[in-house]
Design a protein around this motif. Structure first.
Motif, PDB file in Angstrom:
ATOM      1  N   ASP A   5      -5.361  -7.022  70.425  1.00 53.96           N
ATOM      2  CA  ASP A   5      -5.745  -8.305  71.008  1.00 53.96           C
ATOM      3  C   ASP A   5      -7.264  -8.424  70.976  1.00 53.96           C
ATOM      4  N   ASP A   6      -7.761  -9.302  70.118  1.00 55.55           N
ATOM      5  CA  ASP A   6      -9.198  -9.525  69.967  1.00 55.55           C
ATOM      6  C   ASP A   6      -9.540 -10.886  70.561  1.00 55.55           C
ATOM      7  N   ASN A   7      -9.795 -10.913  71.878  1.00 52.90           N
ATOM      8  CA  ASN A   7     -10.116 -12.163  72.577  1.00 52.90           C
ATOM      9  C   ASN A   7      -9.055 -13.235  72.340  1.00 52.90           C
ATOM     10  N   GLY A   8      -7.794 -12.820  72.440  1.00 53.04           N
ATOM     11  CA  GLY A   8      -6.697 -13.775  72.311  1.00 53.04           C
ATOM     12  C   GLY A   8      -6.129 -13.910  70.916  1.00 53.04           C
ATOM     13  N   SER A   9      -6.805 -13.346  69.915  1.00 57.00           N
ATOM     14  CA  SER A   9      -6.309 -13.372  68.542  1.00 57.00           C
ATOM     15  C   SER A   9      -5.772 -11.990  68.195  1.00 57.00           C
ATOM     16  N   LEU A  10      -4.548 -11.931  67.715  1.00 54.16           N
ATOM     17  CA  LEU A  10      -3.939 -10.636  67.411  1.00 54.16           C
ATOM     18  C   LEU A  10      -4.259 -10.228  65.986  1.00 54.16           C
ATOM     19  N   ARG A  11      -4.938  -9.097  65.843  1.00 46.60           N
ATOM     20  CA  ARG A  11      -5.345  -8.572  64.551  1.00 46.60           C
ATOM     21  C   ARG A  11      -4.422  -7.433  64.142  1.00 46.60           C
ATOM     22  N   TYR A  12      -3.906  -7.504  62.929  1.00 45.37           N
ATOM     23  CA  TYR A  12      -3.002  -6.483  62.420  1.00 45.37           C
ATOM     24  C   TYR A  12      -3.747  -5.159  62.248  1.00 45.37           C
ATOM     25  N   LEU A  13      -3.212  -4.095  62.856  1.00 40.40           N
ATOM     26  CA  LEU A  13      -3.810  -2.767  62.728  1.00 40.40           C
ATOM     27  C   LEU A  13      -3.023  -1.858  61.793  1.00 40.40           C
TER      28      LEU A  13
END
Length: 341
Positions: A289-297
């Motif tokens: 969770d990057d400030n409300g945006s979900l980044r694929y890890l």
């Protein structure tokens, strides 16, 4: 533009999954049908490599139309190429094409994953944009549906597609037109001649069904069956999200295609293992969770191996992560579990 001068989409080769010998037919079919589908509620980031603003806006409108069905996916434009799953170019010499579904994750960030080779601001261009986005969601070409019943005049097909305006090779024509997917690779829905994923065809290429011997002209845009498929795999419902604590196992009881979502907020910054247990086949995907945006890890797909999905990665204390699981096959007991440590 007349029918004779309208070029068609040329998809990149679809990655064919090699499955172990001896798998039950049902298990094999579920894996293949779902293998290109994203976990629901994935946020797909798209990046424009180049292109005039009018063409970019046409693509944005096509993403918005898919989303408005509504879908349980999020499409976010980004200026960070490295964090994008979909990278869009407008090379007029390269035709229109896209990779299919989760095959996108195997394409290096330096490479294009979708291209538009003609104007997108008219009706045919709008359908083209919807079509290529459909590929990115996991949809193949509709005329390759094994339930279509299409019988081709193969000599006529090769002559048409190797000529103007497509200039394809015989191998490309085979891959994009004549090849039929096996019944184990699709979800079993009947052929939809009005699908946005269907080509138009001139007279003389289709022998059967006889009604299309004079040509096939889809209506354009998203058909009712397109919308039904998309909402089936990406329902716009907010699933319950459970917190997953370290060393605590959560039992899963899902049906094929269903999904479970969990949040992780680790107490310590260190390397962790996230894994499933049981006899089921599933895909496991981790987002930050990057400030409300979900980044694929990262993610893992254990399908057909019996090894369970497992991901080893470093998590940071206090950060919020989301784990999503989509089930392919439930195994003998119908149960599985997940834990991280």
């Amino acid at each position: 533009m007349s029918n004779e001068n309208r070029p068609l989409c040329l998809t990149k080769p679809i990655v064919q999954r090699e499955l172990p010998a001896g798998l039950p037919d049902l298990r094999m079919r579920l894996i293949r049908v779902l293998s290109k589908v994203w976990v629901n509620e994935t946020e797909l980031h798209y990046f424009f490599i180049d292109g005039p603003e009018a063409q970019r806006e046409a693509v944005r409108q096509a993403f918005a139309e898919w989303k408005a069905l509504p879908l349980g996916l999020k499409f976010t434009e980004t200026t960070d190429r490295g964090s994008s799953e979909i990278r869009i170019a407008f090379d007029q010499a390269d035709g229109s094409w896209s990779y299919v579904g989760r095959d996108l994750l195997g394409i290096p960030a330096t490479e294009t994953t979708m291209n538009f080779g003609w104007d997108l601001t008219d009706d045919y261009g709008h359908t083209t944009a919807l079509h290529e986005i459909g590929h990115s969601l996991g949809l193949p070409h509709e005329h390759q549906n094994p339930f279509s019943g299409i019988v081709w005049d193969e000599d006529a097909v090769y002559k048409f597609f190797t000529g103007s305006p497509n200039f394809w090779t015989r191998a490309q024509t085979e891959q994009n037109v004549l090849h039929k997917f096996s019944a184990q690779e699709v979800d079993g829905s009947p052929w939809d001649p009005n699908s946005v994923m269907e080509y138009w065809f001139p007279a003389g290429l289709i022998v059967q069904p006889a009604q299309y011997s004079g040509g096939l002209e889809p209506a354009g845009g998203l058909s009712d069956q397109d919308k039904e498929w998309a909402k089936k795999f990406y329902p716009a419902t907010t699933a319950a999200v459970t917190e997953l604590k370290a060393f605590e196992s959560k039992v899963l009881q899902l049906s094929a295609g269903q999904q479970a979502d969990f949040t992780i907020v680790p107490d310590a910054s260190q390397d962790y293992t996230i894994a499933t247990f049981g006899q089921s086949d599933m895909v496991l995907v981790l987002f930050e969770d990057d400030n409300g945006s979900l980044r694929y890890l990262g993610g893992d797909d254990d399908s057909g191996t019996g090894l369970n999905a497992q991901l080893k990665t470093r998590l940071l204390a206090g950060r919020r992560y989301v784990v999503r699981l989509r089930l392919y096959w439930a195994g003998g007991s119908g149960k599985s579990s997940i834990m991280y440590w």
